[in-house]
Design an enzyme around this catalytic site. Sequence first.
Site, PDB file in Angstrom:
ATOM      1  N   SER A  81       0.814  -1.213   0.000  1.00 52.82           N
ATOM      2  CA  SER A  81       0.000   0.000   0.000  1.00 52.82           C
ATOM      3  C   SER A  81       0.843   1.255   0.000  1.00 52.82           C
ATOM      4  O   SER A  81       0.324   2.362  -0.159  1.00 52.82           O
ATOM      5  CB  SER A  81      -0.889   0.005   1.242  1.00 52.82           C
ATOM      6  OG  SER A  81      -0.058  -0.036   2.409  1.00 52.82           O
ATOM      7  N   HIS A 161       9.209  -8.152 -46.163  1.00 53.17           N
ATOM      8  CA  HIS A 161       9.845  -9.432 -45.797  1.00 53.17           C
ATOM      9  C   HIS A 161      11.371  -9.336 -45.928  1.00 53.17           C
ATOM     10  O   HIS A 161      12.047 -10.347 -46.152  1.00 53.17           O
ATOM     11  CB  HIS A 161       9.340 -10.588 -46.670  1.00 53.17           C
ATOM     12  CG  HIS A 161       7.860 -10.776 -46.635  1.00 53.17           C
ATOM     13  ND1 HIS A 161       7.224 -11.623 -45.753  1.00 53.17           N
ATOM     14  CD2 HIS A 161       6.875 -10.192 -47.375  1.00 53.17           C
ATOM     15  CE1 HIS A 161       5.920 -11.575 -45.953  1.00 53.17           C
ATOM     16  NE2 HIS A 161       5.671 -10.708 -46.921  1.00 53.17           N
ATOM     17  N   SER A 291      35.017   0.022 -32.523  1.00 58.75           N
ATOM     18  CA  SER A 291      35.721  -1.231 -32.237  1.00 58.75           C
ATOM     19  C   SER A 291      37.057  -0.927 -31.589  1.00 58.75           C
ATOM     20  O   SER A 291      37.718   0.062 -31.922  1.00 58.75           O
ATOM     21  CB  SER A 291      35.931  -2.034 -33.524  1.00 58.75           C
ATOM     22  OG  SER A 291      36.759  -3.161 -33.288  1.00 58.75           O
ATOM     23  N   SER A 292      37.445  -1.808 -30.679  1.00 59.39           N
ATOM     24  CA  SER A 292      38.761  -1.678 -30.051  1.00 59.39           C
ATOM     25  C   SER A 292      39.851  -2.335 -30.884  1.00 59.39           C
ATOM     26  O   SER A 292      41.032  -2.218 -30.572  1.00 59.39           O
ATOM     27  CB  SER A 292      38.729  -2.314 -28.658  1.00 59.39           C
ATOM     28  OG  SER A 292      38.433  -3.698 -28.766  1.00 59.39           O
ATOM     29  N   LYS A 297      35.947   1.602 -37.657  1.00 58.00           N
ATOM     30  CA  LYS A 297      34.598   1.040 -37.585  1.00 58.00           C
ATOM     31  C   LYS A 297      33.669   1.987 -36.825  1.00 58.00           C
ATOM     32  O   LYS A 297      34.032   2.522 -35.781  1.00 58.00           O
ATOM     33  CB  LYS A 297      34.624  -0.320 -36.907  1.00 58.00           C
ATOM     34  CG  LYS A 297      33.328  -1.124 -37.046  1.00 58.00           C
ATOM     35  CD  LYS A 297      33.533  -2.534 -36.516  1.00 58.00           C
ATOM     36  CE  LYS A 297      32.336  -3.423 -36.819  1.00 58.00           C
ATOM     37  NZ  LYS A 297      31.133  -2.985 -36.128  1.00 58.00           N
ATOM     38  N   GLU A 304      20.994   1.326 -31.041  1.00 57.05           N
ATOM     39  CA  GLU A 304      21.169   0.193 -30.126  1.00 57.05           C
ATOM     40  C   GLU A 304      20.708   0.555 -28.717  1.00 57.05           C
ATOM     41  O   GLU A 304      20.088  -0.260 -28.021  1.00 57.05           O
ATOM     42  CB  GLU A 304      22.628  -0.254 -30.123  1.00 57.05           C
ATOM     43  CG  GLU A 304      23.043  -0.942 -31.418  1.00 57.05           C
ATOM     44  CD  GLU A 304      24.535  -1.217 -31.496  1.00 57.05           C
ATOM     45  OE1 GLU A 304      25.267  -0.834 -30.551  1.00 57.05           O
ATOM     46  OE2 GLU A 304      24.972  -1.803 -32.497  1.00 57.05           O
TER      47      GLU A 304
END
Length: 442
Positions: A81, A161, A291-292, A297, A304
């Site tokens: 409550s 599709h 990217s590491s 990249k 995301e």
Amino acid sequence: MDELWGSETRKAIENFQVSGEPIPRHVARWLGRIKAAAARVNAELGLLDEDKAERIAAAGDRIAAGELDEQFPIDVFQTGSGTSSNMNANEVIARLAGEDVHANDDVNMGQSSNDVFPSAVHLAALDQLANDLLPALNGLAQALESKAKEFEDVVKSGRTHLMDAVPVTLGQEFAGYAAQARQGIARVEASLERLGQVPLGGTAVGTGLNTHPEFAERVRRRLADDTGLAVLPPSDPFEAQAARDGLVEASGALKTVAVSLTKVANDLRLMGSGPRAGLAEIALPELQKGSSIMPGKVNPVIPEVVTQVAAQVIGNDVAVTVGGMQGHFELNVFVPVISRNVLDSVRLLAAAARLLADKCVAGIEANRENCERYAELTLSAATALNPFIGYDKATEIVKEAAATGKSLREVAREAGVDEETLDRALDYRAMTSPHLAPTETP
């Protein structure tokens, strides 16, 4: 931190050691706002000494302003409550208001945890929806509408599709995304009236025992005047006390917004895939290294984030739905967890909408060359030949073009379709707006 709370709050802290997460701060602030309004109304009604009432109200105002958030430490997973958090507010306010102020007799006058706590939850959600989420969604809709206008002449292949379909414009796709945002706004707005119906004045079970008959209406009016929100009476006091359907409805609207944002974010990262081995129809803003190990990249980080937020909001809605089912007789006993999940969803969606608008959509650029090349490559454009040569013959042309790598126009010409028909049927820009008059520009 100096503890302003009393023994009931200490007991709750000891009893509910679950998540380490307190009730949402906006709920605590609305408890303070309600207590302040209640004290002033009780003084108006001659039920509470004016000086004492103003001291109570001043303490409630400080809570409402966010000065005392740390004084609300009780775990959100507590008695269903919200009694413990209501007592927490009563004790803090009484301590600040002076030794002659009693937490229950004075601060809680005309109230019960059963009507005050859900009222605070409803109004906190109403406040955050109106002043945080809706402006954020409106900003996203405007950003998408701006891109729809900018990209209105960029022809590309449609996709159904995930396969090639007849041509569309990039602008048409973005206009669809903008419409999803606008529909989301409308869905949230449609829930606000019922969300604003609060059980205040029902006290323990909805009958209003121990409260003045004018108390609830006067407090609602004060709250509405102070905040500009539509704080409304319940359609029925027993519905408002025992059911949390308004919060369930609002959560459902938030879930739908999350679904919409997932569709938009997924499309953006698919269209931005590449830049050489993907679709590369659009370029998303470069915000950070992707990217590491792979130099240069770039990842679709904002889409995301948005899709992760959407997953959490959808999960929150499941808990809210289950919580809404726990209204037994005159009281729902899942109010704290409902508040936690609804307000979490509002906060996350508002932040995600702002990020998507400001750090992604605003900086999107169209790869016009790739888009137009895909429009010309799609074999589904043969659909426009159907009215002239029929579905079966158009199918043969598509199969031949797919097998040989030749263009639709070339294969159709070899199949005997005349140039005038080809010019009329295989106008890719015209295909995107087939109902415009010939003199209008698609």
